[in-house]
Design a protein around this motif. Structure first.
Motif, mmCIF file in Angstrom:
data_model
loop_
_atom_site.group_PDB
_atom_site.id
_atom_site.type_symbol
_atom_site.label_atom_id
_atom_site.label_comp_id
_atom_site.label_asym_id
_atom_site.label_seq_id
_atom_site.Cartn_x
_atom_site.Cartn_y
_atom_site.Cartn_z
ATOM 1 N N GLY A 1 3.973 -3.473 5.345
ATOM 2 C CA GLY A 1 3.373 -3.540 4.006
ATOM 3 C C GLY A 1 2.917 -2.183 3.480
ATOM 4 O O GLY A 1 2.292 -2.106 2.422
ATOM 5 N N ILE A 2 3.229 -1.130 4.249
ATOM 6 C CA ILE A 2 2.777 0.212 3.855
ATOM 7 C C ILE A 2 3.980 1.140 3.719
ATOM 8 O O ILE A 2 4.759 1.302 4.664
ATOM 9 C CB ILE A 2 1.807 0.800 4.903
ATOM 10 N N ASP A 3 4.150 1.732 2.549
ATOM 11 C CA ASP A 3 5.182 2.757 2.343
ATOM 12 C C ASP A 3 4.504 4.120 2.308
ATOM 13 O O ASP A 3 3.443 4.265 1.695
ATOM 14 C CB ASP A 3 5.898 2.557 0.996
ATOM 15 N N HIS B 1 -4.394 10.325 -4.126
ATOM 16 C CA HIS B 1 -4.767 10.250 -2.711
ATOM 17 C C HIS B 1 -4.290 8.980 -2.024
ATOM 18 O O HIS B 1 -4.470 8.838 -0.816
ATOM 19 C CB HIS B 1 -6.277 10.442 -2.571
ATOM 20 N N SER B 2 -3.710 8.067 -2.774
ATOM 21 C CA SER B 2 -2.986 6.865 -2.320
ATOM 22 C C SER B 2 -3.022 5.845 -3.451
ATOM 23 O O SER B 2 -3.742 6.043 -4.440
ATOM 24 C CB SER B 2 -3.536 6.247 -1.035
ATOM 25 N N MET B 3 -2.218 4.785 -3.280
ATOM 26 C CA MET B 3 -2.063 3.813 -4.377
ATOM 27 C C MET B 3 -1.916 2.405 -3.809
ATOM 28 O O MET B 3 -1.549 2.233 -2.645
ATOM 29 C CB MET B 3 -0.798 4.132 -5.188
ATOM 30 N N ILE C 1 0.874 -1.172 0.000
ATOM 31 C CA ILE C 1 0.000 0.000 0.000
ATOM 32 C C ILE C 1 0.908 1.218 0.000
ATOM 33 O O ILE C 1 1.859 1.290 0.798
ATOM 34 C CB ILE C 1 -0.938 -0.023 1.224
ATOM 35 N N LEU C 2 0.676 2.140 -0.900
ATOM 36 C CA LEU C 2 1.476 3.365 -0.979
ATOM 37 C C LEU C 2 0.612 4.518 -0.466
ATOM 38 O O LEU C 2 -0.291 4.997 -1.164
ATOM 39 C CB LEU C 2 1.939 3.609 -2.419
ATOM 40 N N LEU C 3 0.877 4.882 0.784
ATOM 41 C CA LEU C 3 0.072 5.895 1.477
ATOM 42 C C LEU C 3 0.681 7.260 1.166
ATOM 43 O O LEU C 3 1.824 7.529 1.553
ATOM 44 C CB LEU C 3 0.133 5.593 2.982
#
Ligand code: NAD
Ligand code: MG
Length: 395
Positions: A243-245, A255-257, A179-181
Motif C-alpha cells: 500500500g506504499i509507493d 514530505h509525503s502524500m 501512501i506516497l512516501l
C-alpha cells in the motif's frame, strides 16, 4: 494558564536532539527540559546542561559519567548524572516526564524508547530503527499503556498530517488508497552503479537537502533510509508495504502524500527543516512557531518526481522483502545495515558492499517470530556477527 511540559531528549547531542532543543528554547512558557542524554560527548552534554538546566543527564559509560559530574560541579550546574541503558530507561519512563523525544540513532535507542512507550508517555519517534526492529512489540506496548506515538521522521509526520485526525477507523475505511512516501534520492541519485562503487564516506554524508547524522546520511545515499521508513510506515499506519509507493522527489519540499479513493491527493509541504515535524510533535494537536523559514513558492522553480531505480539502489527491495518475511527479518535487516554502514564509514568496505552484505545476512539467517524483546535482541546479535564475518572477508 498552561502547565509547562517536562521533556526528556534522548540523543540530545545529535542532529535531531539539537533541533529539538532549539524549538524547546523558543517556548519556555510551554516546555522545560527534564533530561538530556548523549553517548560519549562529555563537553557537549555539559554545555547543554548549562543552557537547559535539566534534572538529569545520562551518558554512555561510568568513566564518562564521572567526567561529566566533575565538569558540572566546576560549572556549578545542579544536574544529576546517570549512565548506561538503566539511566536512559529511568529518564525515559520517569513519572515527572510528559514527552520523550526518541532521537538516539540505531538499535541503541530501542530499550529507552520502549521504556517510554510502556510508561504511557507521549513518544516523539525519530529513532526509526527501534520500530523497524521490534514494531509488533512496540505498537503493542503503546496500545497497552495508552501512550501517544507521534512520528517525527519528516515523511511519517507528513503522512500523519495528511490523514484524518479524529477517527479510530482503519486507513481503508477512511478511503485511503495509497501512501506516497517521498525520497530525495540522496547524493547519488544520478550516479551509475560503476560510479557508486568508488564513492567516499564524505561524499555519502553530503546530502543535497538535509543536514543529518552520519549513519542516516549513508542510509539516505543507499536508499536504505527509505527502506527503513517503509517498514516504519507499515507499523505506524497499520498498512502493508504493497500500500506504499516510493516517489523520488529531489527538492524535498513535499514530505509525503496520501492518495484517497476519490482521486484526492493530500501532500504536506515545507522547507526541509526538521524543526517543523519536531514542533508539530511537541505541540500536537496545537501548532507552535518552529523558527522555520516560510516556504516561498516564488523561489521554487519546479517540483520533480521520478520512480526509484531498484537496480542501482537494491536496499529498497531488501526492506520490502524483510517486511514480507515478517518476524525478526526486519531486525536482521537493520542490524546488518548498521554493521555495514559503520564498516563503510570506517573505510573497511565500499559503498556498494553495503547492500550485498545485507542481502547475504538476510539469506543466511533464519527468521523467527518476534515474540519477546529478548528474541529480537538475539536476532540482532546474530545478524551483527554474520555481517561482521562478511565485512572481514571483504576487507
Ligand atoms: P546523530 O548521529 O546526529 O545523533 C545521534 C544521537 O544518539 C547522539 O546524541 C548520540 O550521542 C546518541 N547515541 C549514539 N549512539 C548511542 C548509544 N550507543 N547509546 C546512547 N546514545 C547514543 O543522529 P541523528 O541524525 O540525530 O538521528 C537520530 C535518529 O533520528 C536516527 O534514528 C535517525 O534515523 C532519525 N532521524 C533523523 C533525521 C535527521 O534529520 N537527522 C530525520 C529523520 C529521522
Ligand atoms: Mg525521513
Amino acid at each position: 494558564m498552561s502547565v509547562i511540559k517536562q521533556i526528556t531528549v534522548l540523543g540530545a547531542t545529535g542532529s535531531i536532539g539539537l533541533n529539538t532543543l532549539n524549538v524547546i528554547a523558543r517556548h519556555p512558557d510551554k516546555y522545560a527540559v527534564f533530561a538530556l542524554t548523549a553517548n560519549s560527548k562529555v563537553d557537549e552534554l555539559a554545555d547543554l546542561c548549562v543552557a537547559h538546566k535539566p534534572q538529569y543527564a545520562v551518558i554512555g559509560s561510568v568513566n564518562a559519567a564521572q567526567q561529566l559530574k566533575d565538569k558540572l560541579t566546576v560549572l556549578n550546574v545542579d544536574t544529576e548524572v546517570l549512565c548506561g541503558d538503566d539511566g536512559l530507561c529511568h529518564v525515559a519512563s520517569h513519572a515527572q516526564v510528559d514527552s520523550v523525544m526518541a532521537a538516539i540513532v540505531g538499535a541503541a535507542g530501542l530499550n529507552p524508547t520502549l521504556a517510554a512507550a510502556k510508561a504511557g508517555k507521549k513518544v516523539l519517534l525519530a529513532n526509526k530503527e527501534a520500530l523497524v526492529m521490534a514494531g509488533d512489540l512496540f505498537i503493542q506496548a503503546v496500545a497497552d499503556s495508552g501512550a501517544t506515538l507521534l512520528p517525527i521522521d519528516s515523511e511519517h509526520n507528513a503522512i500523519f498530517q495528511c490523514l484524518p485526525q479524529t477517527t479510530n477507523k482503519s486507513l481503508s475505511e477512511n478511503g485511503v488508497e495509497k501512501i506516497l512516501l517521498t525520497a530525495s534520492g540522496g547524493p547519488f541519485r544520478q550516479f551509475s552503479a560503476e560510479q557508486m562503487r568508488g564513492v567516499s564516506p564524505e561524499q555519502a554524508c553530503a546530502h543535497p537537502n538535509w543536514s543529518m547524522g552520519r549513519k542516516i546520511s549513508v542510509d539516505s545515499a543507499t536508499l536504505m533510509n527509505k527502506g527503513l521508513e517503509l517498514i516504519e510506515a507499515c507499523w505506524l499506519f497499520d498498512i502493508d508495504e504493497s500500500g506504499i509507493d516510493v516517489v523520488v522527489h529531489p527538492q524535498s519540499i513535499i514530505h509525503s502524500m496520501v492518495r484517497y479513493v476519490d482521486g484526492s491527493v493530500i501532500a504536506q509541504m515545507g522547507n526541509p527543516d526538521m524543526r517543523t515535524p519536531i514542533a508539530y510533535g511537541l505541540a500536537w494537536p496545537d501548532r507552535i512557531d518552529a523558527g522555520v523559514e516560510p516556504l516561498d513558492f516564488m523561489q521554487i522553480s519546479s517540483l520533480d518526481f521520478e520512480a526509484p531505480d531498484e537496480q542501482r539502489f537494491p536496499c529498497l527491495a531488501l526492506a520490502r522483502q524483510a517486511w514480507q518475511q515478517g518476524g525478526t527479518a526486519s531486525a536482521v535487516l537493520n542490524a546488518a545495515n548498521e554493521i555495514a554502514v559503520a564498516a563503510f564509514l570506517n573505510k573497511n568496505i565500499g559503498f556498494t558492499d553495503i547492500a550485498i552484505i545485507i542481502e547475504q545476512v538476510l539469506a543466511k539467517q533464519s527468521t523467527v517470530k518476534a515474540t519477546t524483546i529478548e528474541v529480537v535482541q538475539a536476532a540482532d546479535a546474530e545478524a551483527r556477527l554474520i555481517a561482521n564475518e562478511i565485512v572481514a572477508e571483504i576487507h
